[in-house]
Write a protein that holds these residues in place. Structure first.
Motif, mmCIF file in Angstrom:
data_model
loop_
_atom_site.group_PDB
_atom_site.id
_atom_site.type_symbol
_atom_site.label_atom_id
_atom_site.label_comp_id
_atom_site.label_asym_id
_atom_site.label_seq_id
_atom_site.Cartn_x
_atom_site.Cartn_y
_atom_site.Cartn_z
ATOM 1 N N SER A 23 9.784 3.492 -17.271
ATOM 2 C CA SER A 23 10.797 3.954 -18.218
ATOM 3 C C SER A 23 11.167 5.411 -17.998
ATOM 4 O O SER A 23 12.227 5.864 -18.445
ATOM 5 N N GLU A 24 10.301 6.160 -17.313
ATOM 6 C CA GLU A 24 10.589 7.569 -17.034
ATOM 7 C C GLU A 24 11.641 7.737 -15.942
ATOM 8 O O GLU A 24 12.210 8.819 -15.784
ATOM 9 N N GLN A 38 8.355 7.230 -5.306
ATOM 10 C CA GLN A 38 8.244 7.237 -3.849
ATOM 11 C C GLN A 38 8.641 5.885 -3.258
ATOM 12 O O GLN A 38 9.348 5.825 -2.248
ATOM 13 N N ARG A 39 8.165 4.789 -3.878
ATOM 14 C CA ARG A 39 8.467 3.461 -3.371
ATOM 15 C C ARG A 39 9.961 3.144 -3.446
ATOM 16 O O ARG A 39 10.493 2.429 -2.593
ATOM 17 N N LEU A 40 10.619 3.712 -4.448
ATOM 18 C CA LEU A 40 12.039 3.470 -4.640
ATOM 19 C C LEU A 40 12.929 4.438 -3.871
ATOM 20 O O LEU A 40 14.155 4.290 -3.845
ATOM 21 N N GLY A 41 12.296 5.427 -3.265
ATOM 22 C CA GLY A 41 13.069 6.412 -2.498
ATOM 23 C C GLY A 41 13.882 7.332 -3.377
ATOM 24 O O GLY A 41 14.962 7.788 -2.953
ATOM 25 N N LEU A 42 13.398 7.605 -4.576
ATOM 26 C CA LEU A 42 14.129 8.470 -5.505
ATOM 27 C C LEU A 42 13.799 9.947 -5.272
ATOM 28 O O LEU A 42 12.699 10.295 -4.864
ATOM 29 N N LEU A 60 7.256 -6.666 -2.860
ATOM 30 C CA LEU A 60 6.644 -7.126 -4.107
ATOM 31 C C LEU A 60 5.321 -6.403 -4.269
ATOM 32 O O LEU A 60 4.479 -6.409 -3.361
ATOM 33 N N TYR A 61 5.131 -5.766 -5.424
ATOM 34 C CA TYR A 61 3.911 -5.012 -5.694
ATOM 35 C C TYR A 61 3.204 -5.600 -6.912
ATOM 36 O O TYR A 61 3.840 -5.911 -7.923
ATOM 37 N N ILE A 62 1.890 -5.742 -6.811
ATOM 38 C CA ILE A 62 1.075 -6.221 -7.930
ATOM 39 C C ILE A 62 0.355 -5.033 -8.567
ATOM 40 O O ILE A 62 -0.256 -4.218 -7.877
ATOM 41 N N GLY A 63 0.426 -4.941 -9.897
ATOM 42 C CA GLY A 63 -0.286 -3.901 -10.627
ATOM 43 C C GLY A 63 0.593 -2.748 -11.059
ATOM 44 O O GLY A 63 1.682 -2.532 -10.517
ATOM 45 N N GLY A 64 0.119 -2.030 -12.065
ATOM 46 C CA GLY A 64 0.852 -0.874 -12.565
ATOM 47 C C GLY A 64 0.549 0.367 -11.749
ATOM 48 O O GLY A 64 -0.537 0.490 -11.163
ATOM 49 N N ALA A 89 4.423 6.883 -12.406
ATOM 50 C CA ALA A 89 5.856 7.061 -12.161
ATOM 51 C C ALA A 89 6.101 7.687 -10.794
ATOM 52 O O ALA A 89 7.060 7.328 -10.092
ATOM 53 N N SER A 90 5.227 8.607 -10.385
ATOM 54 C CA SER A 90 5.409 9.280 -9.097
ATOM 55 C C SER A 90 5.297 8.293 -7.930
ATOM 56 O O SER A 90 5.998 8.438 -6.914
ATOM 57 N N VAL A 91 4.416 7.297 -8.060
ATOM 58 C CA VAL A 91 4.264 6.290 -7.014
ATOM 59 C C VAL A 91 5.513 5.416 -6.936
ATOM 60 O O VAL A 91 6.037 5.126 -5.849
ATOM 61 N N TRP A 92 6.028 4.986 -8.098
ATOM 62 C CA TRP A 92 7.240 4.173 -8.115
ATOM 63 C C TRP A 92 8.429 4.973 -7.589
ATOM 64 O O TRP A 92 9.295 4.418 -6.891
#
Length: 290
Positions: free
Chosen positions: A190-191, A286-290, A274-278, A281-284
């Motif tokens: 949500s962040e 990076q994964r999203l290329g933001l 596809l990623y399993i687990g929470g 925000a910093s990891v997401w």
């Protein structure tokens, strides 16, 4: 007709537990909050005997997509038990308020609704969890894998859009609002400036909870209510032609695509991942290329 459905839940040990409701509570404007308080023991008294058919008609009008098998007086005076295809719900003599959960007897330390469900042949959440564990693979699935995003089009009609940011990356999450890891992941995602869509499956909650979220006219608000207050607050209306059986189609789709029934799981369509687990925000990010 305005109707309010409120549910008070704990993390795991006392899911589907509600306490007795006082008559004074019924005078609150617009809604009831059900408290899980061990040792609290009040009853509702009724001066008149309402028509069970009238209660059935009122509830059926409010929940047109929920087949009602029967209506009968409940274990507590003033409450009436409604048997549906998926379980039990309770109402007052007017049919205006719905109580979704359990009725806890602190003297005998039992959930009366759980016992009633067992007698009627309904599976409990614990039974479903045990069956899922028995059918689960012996090895934990990888936390990251490649997934063909085109397959997501098969379950697109069943997606709930929790948050939409035009032009932003899309995150699709296999989600249970009662799952603690899902709640952590919810706050982290949500962040970010991303569009969040969700597929509801049962891992720690219940079919009844997910059906209320799915068929609500404002599912995002119901999810927020569950996450922040462990309760469901709704006006009782549902989306036109909403079919709770859609949720079973999500589960069937996951099984057909060898997706384990664990939550949360996050699909990133742009990268076919596809990623399993929470994760933080910093990891997401990076994964999203933001």
């Amino acid at each position: 007709m305005e109707m309010t459905m409120t549910r008070k839940l704990s993390d795991r040990a006392v899911l589907h537990i509600i306490s007795c409701i006082t008559a004074a509570t019924l005078t609150l404007v617009g809604y009831i909050t059900m408290h899980i308080t061990l040792g609290y023991n009040s009853t509702i008294t009724s001066k008149t005997s309402p028509s069970l058919e009238s209660i059935r008609s009122t509830i059926q009008t409010a929940l047109p997509n929920t087949p009602i098998r029967s209506v009968m007086p409940g274990q507590i005076e003033g409450l009436y038990e409604i048997t549906t295809d998926s379980g039990l719900i309770y109402t007052d003599k007017t049919g205006r308020y719905l109580f979704v959960g359990g009725i806890y007897d602190p003297v005998t330390n039992t959930d009366l609704v759980k016992e009633r469900k067992a007698k009627l042949g309904f599976k409990t959440t614990q039974t479903q969890t045990a069956q899922n564990e028995q059918s689960a693979p012996s090895q934990r699935p990888p936390r990251e894998r490649t997934f063909d995003a085109s397959k997501l089009s098969e379950i697109e009609p069943y997606l709930i859009t929790y948050k939409e940011v035009p032009g932003a990356p899309v995150v699709i999450e296999l989600f249970d609002p009662m799952c603690s890891a899902c709640r952590y992941n919810h706050h982290q995602l949500s962040e970010l400036d991303v569009t969040i869509k969700r597929l509801l499956v049962v891992t720690q909650g219940s079919d009844e909870i997910n059906q209320q979220v799915y068929c609500s006219t404002n599912p995002s608000a119901v999810i927020d209510s569950l996450i922040t207050k462990n309760s469901i607050t709704t006006d009782g209306t549902s989306k036109a032609n909403c079919n709770p059986a859609d949720l079973q189609k999500i589960k069937s789709w996951a099984i057909a695509n060898q997706i384990p029934m664990v939550t949360p799981q996050v699909f990133l369509p742009d990268s076919n991942k596809l990623y399993i687990g929470g994760e933080k925000a910093s990891v997401w990010k990076q994964r999203l290329g933001l």
